[in-house]
Scaffold this active site. Structure first.
Site, PDB file in Angstrom:
ATOM      1  N   GLU A  24      83.119  30.617  19.704  1.00 56.74           N
ATOM      2  CA  GLU A  24      82.048  31.538  19.291  1.00 56.74           C
ATOM      3  C   GLU A  24      82.349  32.975  19.737  1.00 56.74           C
ATOM      4  OE1 GLU A  24      78.382  29.853  20.720  1.00 56.74           O
ATOM      5  OE2 GLU A  24      78.438  28.234  19.237  1.00 56.74           O
ATOM      6  N   ASN A  52      63.632  31.150  17.877  1.00 56.85           N
ATOM      7  CA  ASN A  52      63.567  30.848  19.307  1.00 56.85           C
ATOM      8  C   ASN A  52      64.310  31.873  20.180  1.00 56.85           C
ATOM      9  OD1 ASN A  52      66.108  30.096  18.564  1.00 56.85           O
ATOM     10  ND2 ASN A  52      65.924  27.950  19.161  1.00 56.85           N
ATOM     11  N   TYR A  80      77.035  28.986  12.014  1.00 59.85           N
ATOM     12  CA  TYR A  80      76.251  27.751  12.119  1.00 59.85           C
ATOM     13  C   TYR A  80      76.796  26.642  11.211  1.00 59.85           C
ATOM     14  CZ  TYR A  80      72.564  29.624  15.155  1.00 59.85           C
ATOM     15  OH  TYR A  80      71.858  30.125  16.227  1.00 59.85           O
ATOM     16  N   HIS A  89      70.425  32.465  21.415  1.00 61.12           N
ATOM     17  CA  HIS A  89      71.421  31.404  21.236  1.00 61.12           C
ATOM     18  C   HIS A  89      72.334  31.382  22.450  1.00 61.12           C
ATOM     19  CE1 HIS A  89      74.745  29.041  19.548  1.00 61.12           C
ATOM     20  NE2 HIS A  89      75.525  29.937  20.145  1.00 61.12           N
TER      21      HIS A  89
HETATM   22  P1  GDP Z   1      70.374  25.250  20.282  1.00 60.58           P
HETATM   23  O1  GDP Z   1      71.780  24.893  20.687  1.00 60.58           O
HETATM   24  O2  GDP Z   1      69.376  25.074  21.391  1.00 60.58           O
HETATM   25  O3  GDP Z   1      70.268  26.638  19.656  1.00 60.58           O
HETATM   26  O4  GDP Z   1      69.902  24.239  19.154  1.00 60.58           O
HETATM   27  P2  GDP Z   1      70.642  23.560  17.889  1.00 60.58           P
HETATM   28  O5  GDP Z   1      72.124  23.739  17.975  1.00 60.58           O
HETATM   29  O6  GDP Z   1      70.101  22.187  17.753  1.00 60.58           O
HETATM   30  O7  GDP Z   1      70.081  24.396  16.645  1.00 60.58           O
HETATM   31  C1  GDP Z   1      70.610  25.656  16.311  1.00 60.58           C
HETATM   32  C2  GDP Z   1      69.458  26.543  15.853  1.00 60.58           C
HETATM   33  O8  GDP Z   1      68.926  26.049  14.632  1.00 60.58           O
HETATM   34  C3  GDP Z   1      68.256  26.573  16.809  1.00 60.58           C
HETATM   35  O9  GDP Z   1      68.423  27.447  17.888  1.00 60.58           O
HETATM   36  C4  GDP Z   1      67.133  27.007  15.872  1.00 60.58           C
HETATM   37  O10 GDP Z   1      67.157  28.416  15.633  1.00 60.58           O
HETATM   38  C5  GDP Z   1      67.508  26.282  14.586  1.00 60.58           C
HETATM   39  N1  GDP Z   1      66.840  24.971  14.506  1.00 60.58           N
HETATM   40  C6  GDP Z   1      67.066  23.860  15.244  1.00 60.58           C
HETATM   41  N2  GDP Z   1      66.277  22.838  14.885  1.00 60.58           N
HETATM   42  C7  GDP Z   1      65.508  23.324  13.853  1.00 60.58           C
HETATM   43  C8  GDP Z   1      64.493  22.749  13.036  1.00 60.58           C
HETATM   44  O11 GDP Z   1      64.126  21.570  13.162  1.00 60.58           O
HETATM   45  N3  GDP Z   1      63.950  23.561  12.075  1.00 60.58           N
HETATM   46  C9  GDP Z   1      64.341  24.852  11.892  1.00 60.58           C
HETATM   47  N4  GDP Z   1      63.760  25.583  10.941  1.00 60.58           N
HETATM   48  N5  GDP Z   1      65.301  25.427  12.658  1.00 60.58           N
HETATM   49  C10 GDP Z   1      65.871  24.684  13.624  1.00 60.58           C
END
Ligand code: GDP
Length: 134
Positions: A126, A112, A49, A115
């Protein structure tokens, strides 16, 4: 055919949703080409990440991703990246369309359930991150 990386995250593993999610994946026409279960180290979670390292939730994300086992899968399907993101649903389970995996098995925007890579380029990066030795 295209590949994407799918993770069943620690929340879904802890709640026992691994088999249900794998079934959803296969019923939607994906082939699971390679898979393994790992409890991610802090270094692996931070590396995976790294793109989010400046976000306010980075510490919480790394803590979550190292809290339990993660099931890691290389998926194959035509248009795999987009198809898997469609099946997962929106990042926030509260906003995910009903019937999607995050709507069914996710808890909140952090926990959630799954991934999926967001582009073919990132899918390759990845997949190599977790399967480069195979
Ligand atoms: P994805 O591609 O849909 O997984 O979303 P992103 O790349 O934006 O974020 C990666 C991961 O970080 C997400 O799947 C969540 O597990 C976590 N995440 C994203 N936004 C938030 C947030 O606002 N708060 C927290 N605690 N975790 C977040």
């Amino acid at each position: 055919m295209n590949n994407t990386l799918a993770l069943i995250k620690p929340d879904a593993m802890q709640k026992g949703f691994k088999d249900k999610i794998r079934k959803d994946i296969m019923e939607n026409g994906f082939v699971i080409v390679e898979e393994k279960t790992l409890n991610l180290s802090i270094e692996q979670a931070e590396g995976f990440y790294a793109i989010h390292k400046d976000k306010p939730f980075f510490g919480e994300l790394v803590e979550f991703m190292t809290s339990n086992e993660t099931h890691i899968m290389k998926l194959e399907k035509e248009n795999a990246v987009v198809e898997w993101r469609d099946l997962m649903g929106a990042t926030n389970p509260a906003e995910a369309e009903s019937g999607t995996i995050r709507a069914k098995y996710g808890t909140d925007i952090s926990m959630n359930a799954t991934h999926g890579s967001d582009s073919n380029e990132n899918a390759e990066i990845e997949i190599n991150f977790f399967f480069k030795d195979l």
